[in-house]
Design a protein around this motif. Structure first.
Motif, PDB file in Angstrom:
ATOM      1  N   ARG A   1      11.053   0.080   7.554  1.00 25.63           N
ATOM      2  CA  ARG A   1      10.776  -0.306   8.733  1.00 25.63           C
ATOM      3  C   ARG A   1       9.335  -0.278   9.222  1.00 25.63           C
ATOM      4  O   ARG A   1       8.574   0.650   8.565  1.00 25.63           O
ATOM      5  N   SER A   2       8.835  -1.089   9.845  1.00 27.36           N
ATOM      6  CA  SER A   2       7.498  -1.006  10.590  1.00 27.36           C
ATOM      7  C   SER A   2       7.353   0.264  11.396  1.00 27.36           C
ATOM      8  O   SER A   2       8.461   0.640  12.021  1.00 27.36           O
ATOM      9  N   TRP A   3       6.223   0.717  11.758  1.00 28.18           N
ATOM     10  CA  TRP A   3       6.212   2.048  12.585  1.00 28.18           C
ATOM     11  C   TRP A   3       6.831   1.744  14.024  1.00 28.18           C
ATOM     12  O   TRP A   3       6.457   0.453  14.597  1.00 28.18           O
ATOM     13  N   ASP A   4       7.554   2.613  14.700  1.00 28.68           N
ATOM     14  CA  ASP A   4       8.211   2.356  15.804  1.00 28.68           C
ATOM     15  C   ASP A   4       7.811   3.720  16.543  1.00 28.68           C
ATOM     16  O   ASP A   4       7.968   4.626  15.991  1.00 28.68           O
TER      17      ASP A   4
ATOM     18  N   GLU B   1      -4.774   7.278  12.486  1.00 26.46           N
ATOM     19  CA  GLU B   1      -4.152   6.499  13.363  1.00 26.46           C
ATOM     20  C   GLU B   1      -2.978   5.269  12.553  1.00 26.46           C
ATOM     21  O   GLU B   1      -3.498   5.132  11.408  1.00 26.46           O
ATOM     22  N   TYR B   2      -1.981   5.121  13.094  1.00 23.08           N
ATOM     23  CA  TYR B   2      -1.090   4.506  12.506  1.00 23.08           C
ATOM     24  C   TYR B   2      -1.569   2.941  12.826  1.00 23.08           C
ATOM     25  O   TYR B   2      -2.221   2.435  13.546  1.00 23.08           O
ATOM     26  N   THR B   3      -1.382   1.923  11.788  1.00 28.37           N
ATOM     27  CA  THR B   3      -1.894   0.550  11.664  1.00 28.37           C
ATOM     28  C   THR B   3      -0.652  -0.376  11.282  1.00 28.37           C
ATOM     29  O   THR B   3       0.386   0.105  11.090  1.00 28.37           O
TER      30      THR B   3
ATOM     31  N   ASP C   1       1.525   5.319   4.668  1.00 29.09           N
ATOM     32  CA  ASP C   1       0.376   4.475   4.963  1.00 29.09           C
ATOM     33  C   ASP C   1       0.744   3.139   4.870  1.00 29.09           C
ATOM     34  O   ASP C   1       0.451   2.171   5.714  1.00 29.09           O
ATOM     35  N   ALA C   2       1.483   2.741   3.694  1.00 30.57           N
ATOM     36  CA  ALA C   2       1.819   1.464   3.252  1.00 30.57           C
ATOM     37  C   ALA C   2       2.803   1.368   2.019  1.00 30.57           C
ATOM     38  O   ALA C   2       2.882   2.313   1.316  1.00 30.57           O
ATOM     39  N   VAL C   3       3.865   0.631   2.113  1.00 27.81           N
ATOM     40  CA  VAL C   3       4.840   0.374   1.199  1.00 27.81           C
ATOM     41  C   VAL C   3       4.238  -0.578   0.349  1.00 27.81           C
ATOM     42  O   VAL C   3       3.563  -1.553   0.512  1.00 27.81           O
ATOM     43  N   SER C   4       4.269  -0.483  -1.194  1.00 30.35           N
ATOM     44  CA  SER C   4       3.677  -1.096  -2.085  1.00 30.35           C
ATOM     45  C   SER C   4       4.540  -1.886  -2.764  1.00 30.35           C
ATOM     46  O   SER C   4       4.413  -3.012  -2.695  1.00 30.35           O
TER      47      SER C   4
ATOM     48  N   ALA D   1      -2.862   8.361   1.735  1.00 33.97           N
ATOM     49  CA  ALA D   1      -4.304   8.909   1.496  1.00 33.97           C
ATOM     50  C   ALA D   1      -4.826   8.263   0.254  1.00 33.97           C
ATOM     51  O   ALA D   1      -5.506   9.144  -0.392  1.00 33.97           O
ATOM     52  N   GLY D   2      -4.485   7.124   0.032  1.00 33.70           N
ATOM     53  CA  GLY D   2      -5.319   6.439  -1.287  1.00 33.70           C
ATOM     54  C   GLY D   2      -4.291   6.695  -2.634  1.00 33.70           C
ATOM     55  O   GLY D   2      -4.891   6.443  -3.579  1.00 33.70           O
ATOM     56  N   GLU D   3      -3.320   7.614  -2.577  1.00 32.54           N
ATOM     57  CA  GLU D   3      -2.817   7.898  -3.853  1.00 32.54           C
ATOM     58  C   GLU D   3      -1.474   7.124  -3.636  1.00 32.54           C
ATOM     59  O   GLU D   3      -0.955   6.840  -2.609  1.00 32.54           O
ATOM     60  N   GLU D   4      -0.678   7.124  -4.928  1.00 29.84           N
ATOM     61  CA  GLU D   4       0.475   6.048  -5.059  1.00 29.84           C
ATOM     62  C   GLU D   4       1.413   7.370  -5.270  1.00 29.84           C
ATOM     63  O   GLU D   4       1.421   7.864  -6.242  1.00 29.84           O
ATOM     64  N   TYR D   5       2.569   7.119  -4.706  1.00 30.81           N
ATOM     65  CA  TYR D   5       3.923   7.913  -4.608  1.00 30.81           C
ATOM     66  C   TYR D   5       5.090   6.811  -4.957  1.00 30.81           C
ATOM     67  O   TYR D   5       4.977   5.641  -4.783  1.00 30.81           O
ATOM     68  N   GLY D   6       6.236   7.494  -5.521  1.00 31.47           N
ATOM     69  CA  GLY D   6       7.355   6.875  -5.917  1.00 31.47           C
ATOM     70  C   GLY D   6       8.688   7.611  -5.434  1.00 31.47           C
ATOM     71  O   GLY D   6       8.590   9.035  -5.711  1.00 31.47           O
ATOM     72  N   ILE D   7       9.512   7.141  -4.850  1.00 25.65           N
ATOM     73  CA  ILE D   7      10.866   7.701  -4.647  1.00 25.65           C
ATOM     74  C   ILE D   7      12.062   6.994  -5.091  1.00 25.65           C
ATOM     75  O   ILE D   7      11.685   5.723  -5.198  1.00 25.65           O
TER      76      ILE D   7
END
Length: 168
Positions: free
Chosen positions: A41-44, A82-84, A104-107, A26-32
């Motif tokens: 993995r890509s969405w499945d 929706e997943y992209t 949403d996306a891996v950076s 949602a437009g924010e950056e997170y880290g683990i």
């Protein structure tokens, strides 16, 4: 527990430094912590499990292991989208079990110096920030560091393990 050698990023970090896999939501950056990441993995498509919390999308058969898949947007009460093609599942390991986190996306992988992150600010409603381990200014943006153990929660892993489809 299986290991993924492709994600062995921690070997190049200096003493006291931590490496985090960063992703957007949602437009924010997170880290683990990278040491908690098994693979990306890509969405499945997943198999839905009845009576699961709304943020648990279902389970995925990952080379013979049944892995619960959680949508972090729903876990954080963010709007569903929706997943992209860039939607990803980050498979993490917690307490000897695995779970998938839909983002949403891996950076990137970011190295954080020892003692560089700060605690999130205090505010009313502390329960809402239970998954946040800290904040850090990295590469010109604010990065929210997540506590994977609290985020995934052992009760979610237990429920998925006990109700997952057998023989898939």
């Amino acid at each position: 527990m299986q290991t993924a050698h492709a994600l062995d990023y921690h070997s190049n970090s200096g003493e006291g430094e931590e490496q985090h896999l960063t992703f957007s939501l949602a437009g924010e950056e997170y880290g683990i912590p990278i040491l908690k990441v098994q693979e990306i993995r890509s969405w499945d498509k997943v198999t839905p499990i009845p009576n699961s919390p709304p943020y648990v999308r279902g389970v995925l058969n990952l080379r013979g292991l049944i892995v619960p898949i959680m949508d972090l947007r729903l876990r954080f009460n963010l709007p569903e989208v929706e997943y992209t093609p860039v939607t990803a599942i980050i498979v993490v390991h917690v307490a000897g079990r695995m779970a998938g986190l839909v983002v949403d996306a891996v950076s990137d992988v970011t190295t954080i110096g020892a003692g560089k992150h700060c605690a999130p600010p205090e505010y009313e409603g502390q329960k809402e920030r239970e998954f946040i381990k800290g904040l850090i200014q990295a590469e010109g943006k604010l990065l929210i560091l997540l506590d994977v153990e609290r985020l995934v929660g052992l009760e979610v892993l237990e429920n998925a393990a006990n109700s997952g489809p057998s023989g898939q």
